[in-house]
Design an enzyme around this catalytic site. Structure first.
Site, PDB file in Angstrom:
ATOM      1  N   GLU A  23      44.682  51.412  33.460  1.00 44.26           N
ATOM      2  CA  GLU A  23      44.477  51.011  33.730  1.00 44.26           C
ATOM      3  C   GLU A  23      44.620  50.841  35.286  1.00 44.26           C
ATOM      4  OE1 GLU A  23      46.263  47.957  32.795  1.00 44.26           O
ATOM      5  OE2 GLU A  23      44.800  46.517  31.576  1.00 44.26           O
TER       6      GLU A  23
ATOM      7  N   GLU B 217      49.087  47.655  24.395  1.00 45.93           N
ATOM      8  CA  GLU B 217      49.757  46.201  24.923  1.00 45.93           C
ATOM      9  C   GLU B 217      50.078  45.197  23.596  1.00 45.93           C
ATOM     10  OE1 GLU B 217      48.106  47.815  26.906  1.00 45.93           O
ATOM     11  OE2 GLU B 217      48.770  47.622  28.598  1.00 45.93           O
TER      12      GLU B 217
END
Ligand code: NAD
Length: 701
Positions: free
Chosen positions: A105, A125
């Site tokens: 990210e 995640e």
């Protein structure tokens, strides 16, 4: 320093330096932010490169901060990424080795990305029941394309950088580095130093790779697929909705939608359970009085005594890991049978395409056999898997004591016998340890490592390290009858028996347990494992503990010769060669008669009562195990049940489940069960540890 700053010509290089994987903890985030600000303020700097020291660009969030206020403290990951993206000078991410989660990210907030080949790229995640919460669901579809981004986000699986670079139209990697990554990254930074406007992933449109894709139809199809595959886990569908938002919403609204999804998932019991299991798995390797730096013994050659069901499966673990194994038996036929079974197992994998011929040959070439103890004396580790009779074990361990070289580790796979007694058959009890594998031993993840009274610390450390090498989840257990897993399952089985006495059918109990999420209910499980095994154990119990109450239904079943699948009749009927469990009229009649003989009027029992009696019996027995020091920590118990007994992962194990229900509520239910005259009131007295935790308002974790 968790991130360093250095100037190379006109380029500032910020290097994440937070071993082992450059986790994006608060201090690291602060250091990166400081680096960006310093570069902004320095007129001599024209561009910035962000990279990672050591074996990763970044593995993502810092797991040590999970759930703590530090994880959200400013600059949080979102703020840091905004800062990077808003930098007035081009920022280049130089990506290598591992680029996952928050690391990916962060790189997506940079203006340019250059990657080394062989980088593992992922947004994992979802494996913790979450979604990427720092813009990953909005930027990856824009950079890579919707379809591959969705796959990565919903599966959490890593993909190699060179594969991603081949995705048509992708803008994830501006360049793949040839040769030295840093040299290439600096060259790119110099090259783009004056290019304006700065390219930002947020300004791209999330695009489909397939021409003429119909977004509504695509997501509807994906919803059906993902929903079907992730029944008990809410995160994958939430991930999907977040990716859909990258197509249907403006960037900033998409980020808000992502945030909302992340916050909602964070409080689900499923994510709680997955995060618990993640930490529980790591905790198993720690033994309070055995420091992590305890020296280990060298294990290069393994001997296995007994080439039966367990001996064969155990051997395969080591062959798979490239370690030579010699199997010893009393008869040549037994050896031949054992070797043939191993070969058959590998050939089945070959047929399914899971194993290549050369690997199969390599593994089989590591296997040898013998009838002679003299041939195994030089092994570093010997694992005994002979008949479960103390006399046989005694003979074997006396032999081993004679022939094994000094320092060899002598392990037993016994499930029920006293490991201390076995150790004392030798003159070297410090070298004896239990390695309790589960069947099929080449498949099941769980290994209970049984620590005897005299077991040396370096023996324990060695076996724990070896377990990792053969990819087992090793949990340390003290010596007691049944160790952790089987001692608990005995209470669970007793409850299952009482439920039959009181009016349940085997199918009703199994259905309730399976609806709760167990891979298999207790009666289907018994039929698979063989009901005669439990019968033999109970016969011993009747001698040892004549006052302990048992349902006699399982004994009656065995007296009918109904041992389970292997006799095509157990709690259920089976057709030849099939595993389908068919409710049996014979068993129904047997139970009716049994209840009548006890003058029991059957009652309707709810699924809730069934499940709570089964699960809380595990919890209460485990609390005793903790009190006695047999189990080191509640999360170890959870790992035993998640990896060895088919307990549903999304519930995190029996202790995690009890914590989520609330221990006060668990104890209240136990008090109700204790009032049932057909149950065992004494057993339902809360274990002292459980009572103490409730009184203090605490949880197991
Ligand atoms: P098995 O009957 O399939 O195999 C035992 C093997 O040991 C046989 O091949 C036999 O020929 C051999 N053997 C017997 N005496 C021997 C001796 N003196 N020297 C050398 N070989 C000898 O039994 P199994 O199911 O593989 O169980 C073996 C051990 O593993 C037992 O202690 C059992 O409690 C334990 N265990 C079994 C399971 C399971 O599910 N089957 C699970 C965990 C642990």
């Amino acid at each position: 320093m968790t991130a360093t700053y250095e100037v190379r010509g006109q380029v500032a290089v910020i290097t994440l330096n937070n071993p082992p994987v450059n986790g994006m903890g608060l201090v690291t985030r602060q250091a990166v932010a400081a680096g960006i600000n310093r570069a902004e303020d320095d007129a001599a700097i024209k561009a910035v490169v962000i990279t990672g020291a050591g074996a990763a660009f970044s593995g993502g969030a810092d797991i040590k901060e999970f759930g703590s206020p530090k994880a959200l403290a400013e600059p949080n990951l979102l703020s840091l990424i905004s800062l990077v993206e808003a930098c007035s000078k081009p920022v280049v991410a130089a990506i290598h080795s591992v680029c996952m989660g928050g690391g990916l990210e962060l790189s997506l907030g940079c203006h340019y990305r250059i990657a080394a080949a062989g980088t593992k790229v992922a947004l994992p995640e979802v494996k913790l029941g979450l979604l990427p919460g720092a813009g990953g669901t909005q930027r990856l579809p824009r950079a890579l394309g919707v379809e591959p981004a969705l796959n990565m986000i919903v599966s959490g699986e890593p993909v190699n950088s060179e594969l991603l670079a081949q995705v048509p139209g992708q803008k994830l990697f501006d360049r793949m580095a040839e040769g030295d990554l840093m040299t290439a990254a600096l060259a790119l930074a110099e090259e783009v130093a004056d290019v304006r406007p700065l390219p930002r992933v947020r300004d791209l449109k999330a695009r489909f790779i397939e021409k003429n894709a119909n977004p509504d139809a695509f997501f509807q199809f994906a919803r059906n697929m993902v929903g079907g595959m992730s029944k008990n886990f809410p995160a994958p569908l939430r991930c999907l909705e977040a990716v859909a938002a990258s197509v249907t919403m403006k960037f900033d609204d998409g980020i808000k939608a992502e945030r909302a999804g992340f916050a909602a998932l964070m409080v689900t019991p499923e994510s709680g359970a997955l995060r618990h299991a993640f930490f529980a798995e790591r905790a198993t390797t720690k033994i309070a009085d055995v420091p992590a730096d305890t020296p280990v013994r060298q294990i290069a050659k393994i001997a296995v005594i007994g080439a039966g069901t367990m001996g064969g499966g155990i051997s395969m673990n080591f062959l798979n890991a490239g370690l030579p194994v010699v199997m010893l038996e009393t008869k040549q036929e037994a050896l031949d049978r054992g070797v043939a079974t191993i070969r058959k197992n590998y050939e089945a994998q070959l047929k399914k395409g899971k194993l290549k011929q050369d690997k199969l040959d390599a593994r089989m070439s590591l296997l040898s056999t013998t009838l002679n103890y003299a041939d195994i004396g030089d092994a570093d580790l010997v694992i005994e898997a002979v008949f479960e009779e103390i006399g046989v074990k005694q003979a074997v361990f006396k032999q081993l004591d004679e022939v094994m070289k000094p320092g060899a580790i002598l392990a037993s796979n016994t499930s029920t016998l006293d490991l201390n007694a076995i150790a004392n058959f030798t003159r070297r009890p410090q070298d004896v340890v239990g390695m309790h594998f589960f069947s099929p031993a080449n498949v099941m993840k769980l290994l209970e490592v049984v620590r005897g009274a005299a077991t040396a610390k370096d023996v324990l450390a060695t076996v724990m390290a070896l377990a990792k090498k053969i990819r087992k989840t090793a949990v340390v257990s003290g010596v007691c009858d049944g160790f952790i897993g089987n001692r608990m399952i005995e209470q669970y089985s007793r409850q299952a028996g009482f439920l039959l006495d009181e009016g349940c059918s085997p199918a009703q109990v199994d259905r309730a347990a399976e609806k709760f999420g167990f891979a298999m209910g207790p009666f289907r499980m018994g039929d698979l494992a063989g009901n005669d095994i439990g019968w033999a154990i109970r016969k011993r119990r009747y001698q040892e503990k004549p006052n302990l109450r048992y349902s006699k239904s399982a004994d009656l079943l065995c007296e009918l010769g109904r041992f389970g699948q292997k006799t095509q009749a157990g709690w259920y009927d089976y057709q030849a060669g099939k595993r389908d469990a068919i409710p049996s009229p014979v068993v129904a009649e047997m139970l009716d008669k049994h209840r009548a003989a006890l003058a029991i009027t059957p009652r309707q029992i709810s699924d809730d009562e069934i499940v709570h009696r089964l699960v809380y019996s595990l919890v209460n027995e485990a609390a005793h195990l903790l009190e006695e020091g047999i189990a080191q920590r509640a999360s170890d118990v959870d790992m035993v049940y998640l990896t060895g007994y088919g307990f549903p992962l999304w519930r995190g194990g029996p202790m995690c489940y009890a914590d989520q229900v609330g221990l006060f509520n668990v104890v209240q239910a136990m008090k109700r069960f204790a009032k049932n005259p057909l149950d065992d009131a004494e057993f339902w007295q809360p274990a002292p540890l459980l009572a103490r935790l409730v009184a203090a308002g605490k949880t197991f974790s």
